[in-house]
Design a protein around this motif. Structure first.
Motif, mmCIF file in Angstrom:
data_model
loop_
_atom_site.group_PDB
_atom_site.id
_atom_site.type_symbol
_atom_site.label_atom_id
_atom_site.label_comp_id
_atom_site.label_asym_id
_atom_site.label_seq_id
_atom_site.Cartn_x
_atom_site.Cartn_y
_atom_site.Cartn_z
ATOM 1 N N HIS A 34 6.565 -2.009 22.174
ATOM 2 C CA HIS A 34 6.776 -3.449 22.046
ATOM 3 C C HIS A 34 8.240 -3.753 21.731
ATOM 4 O O HIS A 34 8.847 -4.632 22.344
ATOM 5 N N ARG A 35 8.808 -3.003 20.786
ATOM 6 C CA ARG A 35 10.222 -3.207 20.440
ATOM 7 C C ARG A 35 11.148 -2.906 21.617
ATOM 8 O O ARG A 35 12.230 -3.478 21.718
ATOM 9 N N ALA A 36 10.720 -2.004 22.497
ATOM 10 C CA ALA A 36 11.530 -1.650 23.666
ATOM 11 C C ALA A 36 11.230 -2.562 24.856
ATOM 12 O O ALA A 36 11.698 -2.309 25.967
ATOM 13 N N ALA A 67 -5.021 -5.623 14.171
ATOM 14 C CA ALA A 67 -4.988 -5.182 15.571
ATOM 15 C C ALA A 67 -5.048 -6.379 16.514
ATOM 16 O O ALA A 67 -4.343 -6.421 17.525
ATOM 17 N N LEU A 68 -5.883 -7.354 16.185
ATOM 18 C CA LEU A 68 -5.946 -8.584 16.991
ATOM 19 C C LEU A 68 -4.578 -9.259 17.043
ATOM 20 O O LEU A 68 -4.131 -9.696 18.107
ATOM 21 N N SER A 69 -3.926 -9.309 15.894
ATOM 22 C CA SER A 69 -2.615 -9.959 15.860
ATOM 23 C C SER A 69 -1.580 -9.181 16.657
ATOM 24 O O SER A 69 -0.725 -9.775 17.313
ATOM 25 N N SER A 70 -1.665 -7.862 16.646
ATOM 26 C CA SER A 70 -0.720 -7.060 17.424
ATOM 27 C C SER A 70 -0.880 -7.330 18.919
ATOM 28 O O SER A 70 0.118 -7.489 19.635
ATOM 29 N N VAL A 71 -2.114 -7.380 19.389
ATOM 30 C CA VAL A 71 -2.365 -7.725 20.796
ATOM 31 C C VAL A 71 -1.804 -9.121 21.070
ATOM 32 O O VAL A 71 -1.109 -9.346 22.075
ATOM 33 N N TYR A 73 0.609 -10.777 19.578
ATOM 34 C CA TYR A 73 2.074 -10.861 19.591
ATOM 35 C C TYR A 73 2.663 -10.383 20.910
ATOM 36 O O TYR A 73 3.649 -10.947 21.388
ATOM 37 N N VAL A 74 2.065 -9.365 21.508
ATOM 38 C CA VAL A 74 2.531 -8.933 22.824
ATOM 39 C C VAL A 74 2.267 -10.043 23.843
ATOM 40 O O VAL A 74 3.133 -10.365 24.662
ATOM 41 N N LEU A 75 1.088 -10.638 23.773
ATOM 42 C CA LEU A 75 0.769 -11.741 24.690
ATOM 43 C C LEU A 75 1.748 -12.905 24.503
ATOM 44 O O LEU A 75 2.173 -13.523 25.489
ATOM 45 N N LEU A 76 2.106 -13.207 23.267
ATOM 46 C CA LEU A 76 3.081 -14.274 23.015
ATOM 47 C C LEU A 76 4.426 -13.930 23.647
ATOM 48 O O LEU A 76 5.076 -14.798 24.246
ATOM 49 N N ASP A 77 4.849 -12.689 23.528
ATOM 50 C CA ASP A 77 6.110 -12.272 24.144
ATOM 51 C C ASP A 77 6.054 -12.353 25.668
ATOM 52 O O ASP A 77 7.088 -12.532 26.323
ATOM 53 N N LEU A 78 4.851 -12.220 26.212
ATOM 54 C CA LEU A 78 4.659 -12.351 27.661
ATOM 55 C C LEU A 78 4.469 -13.806 28.086
ATOM 56 O O LEU A 78 4.178 -14.086 29.240
ATOM 57 N N LEU A 106 0.166 -14.241 6.502
ATOM 58 C CA LEU A 106 1.145 -15.319 6.704
ATOM 59 C C LEU A 106 1.794 -15.214 8.083
ATOM 60 O O LEU A 106 2.020 -16.228 8.747
ATOM 61 N N THR A 107 2.069 -14.002 8.521
ATOM 62 C CA THR A 107 2.665 -13.806 9.838
ATOM 63 C C THR A 107 1.712 -14.250 10.938
ATOM 64 O O THR A 107 2.121 -14.892 11.910
ATOM 65 N N VAL A 108 0.442 -13.929 10.784
ATOM 66 C CA VAL A 108 -0.562 -14.343 11.768
ATOM 67 C C VAL A 108 -0.687 -15.859 11.786
ATOM 68 O O VAL A 108 -0.726 -16.487 12.849
ATOM 69 N N LYS A 109 -0.709 -16.451 10.615
ATOM 70 C CA LYS A 109 -0.819 -17.913 10.507
ATOM 71 C C LYS A 109 0.391 -18.575 11.171
ATOM 72 O O LYS A 109 0.249 -19.562 11.900
ATOM 73 N N TYR A 110 1.566 -18.016 10.951
ATOM 74 C CA TYR A 110 2.784 -18.565 11.559
ATOM 75 C C TYR A 110 2.759 -18.385 13.078
ATOM 76 O O TYR A 110 3.118 -19.294 13.825
#
Length: 159
Positions: A34-36, A67-71, A73-78, A106-110
């Motif tokens: 994800h970072r790359a 794990a849901l939030s990680s998925v 965040y990638v979708l948000l970046d896409l 808090l990160t998920v809420k944001y």
């Protein structure tokens, strides 16, 4: 990365493909992807992490919310905000079943608030979510998150 790939292969052979240690290895590799900006591989790995955690821990575990939030965040970046919102909503539902503020909440809420904002979602809900993030960050001493929330509120005319 090579060492993580090797650890993943060893853990898959040792414990099987659906073990939580395999999920941890996958999550670490997915974070590197994800970072790359290798979103396709990150997404596939995070989705596998989610499947493993749901199977091993049940659908209402905090690690499933993460794990849901990680998925998401990638979708948000896409720029797939509409696909990310239900995942963030589900993560928030899981967090709500646990007492107190949980790690990552808090990160998920944001993330949910910004996704709703950029998809023209309920402005009042966005305001409530970002205000909760700002206040929670202040209460927990997270000055960076508090500043980010304040900047979002003022920069988008929500205050």
């Amino acid at each position: 990365r090579a060492l993580l790939e090797r650890a993943l292969a060893i853990n898959e052979r040792t414990f099987g493909p659906d073990h939580l240690d395999v999920a941890r290895n996958l999550a670490n590799l997915a974070a590197l992807n994800h970072r790359a900006d290798d979103h396709a591989i990150a997404l596939a790995r995070y989705e596998r992490v989610l499947a493993i955690r749901e199977k091993a821990l049940g659908s209402d575990h905090i690690d499933v919310a993460l794990a849901l939030s990680s998925v998401a965040y990638v979708l948000l970046d896409l720029r797939r905000d509409r696909d990310a919102i239900p995942l963030l909503e589900r993560a928030m539902t899981i967090f709500a079943t646990h007492e107190g503020i949980q790690y990552g909440e808090l990160t998920v809420k944001y993330g949910l608030a910004t996704a709703l904002f950029f998809t023209k979602g309920d402005r009042a809900r966005v305001l409530a979510l970002v205000t909760e993030v700002r206040d929670g960050a202040r209460d927990s001493g997270d000055a960076a998150m508090q500043a980010e929330a304040e900047k979002f509120l003022t920069g988008n005319g929500l205050q």
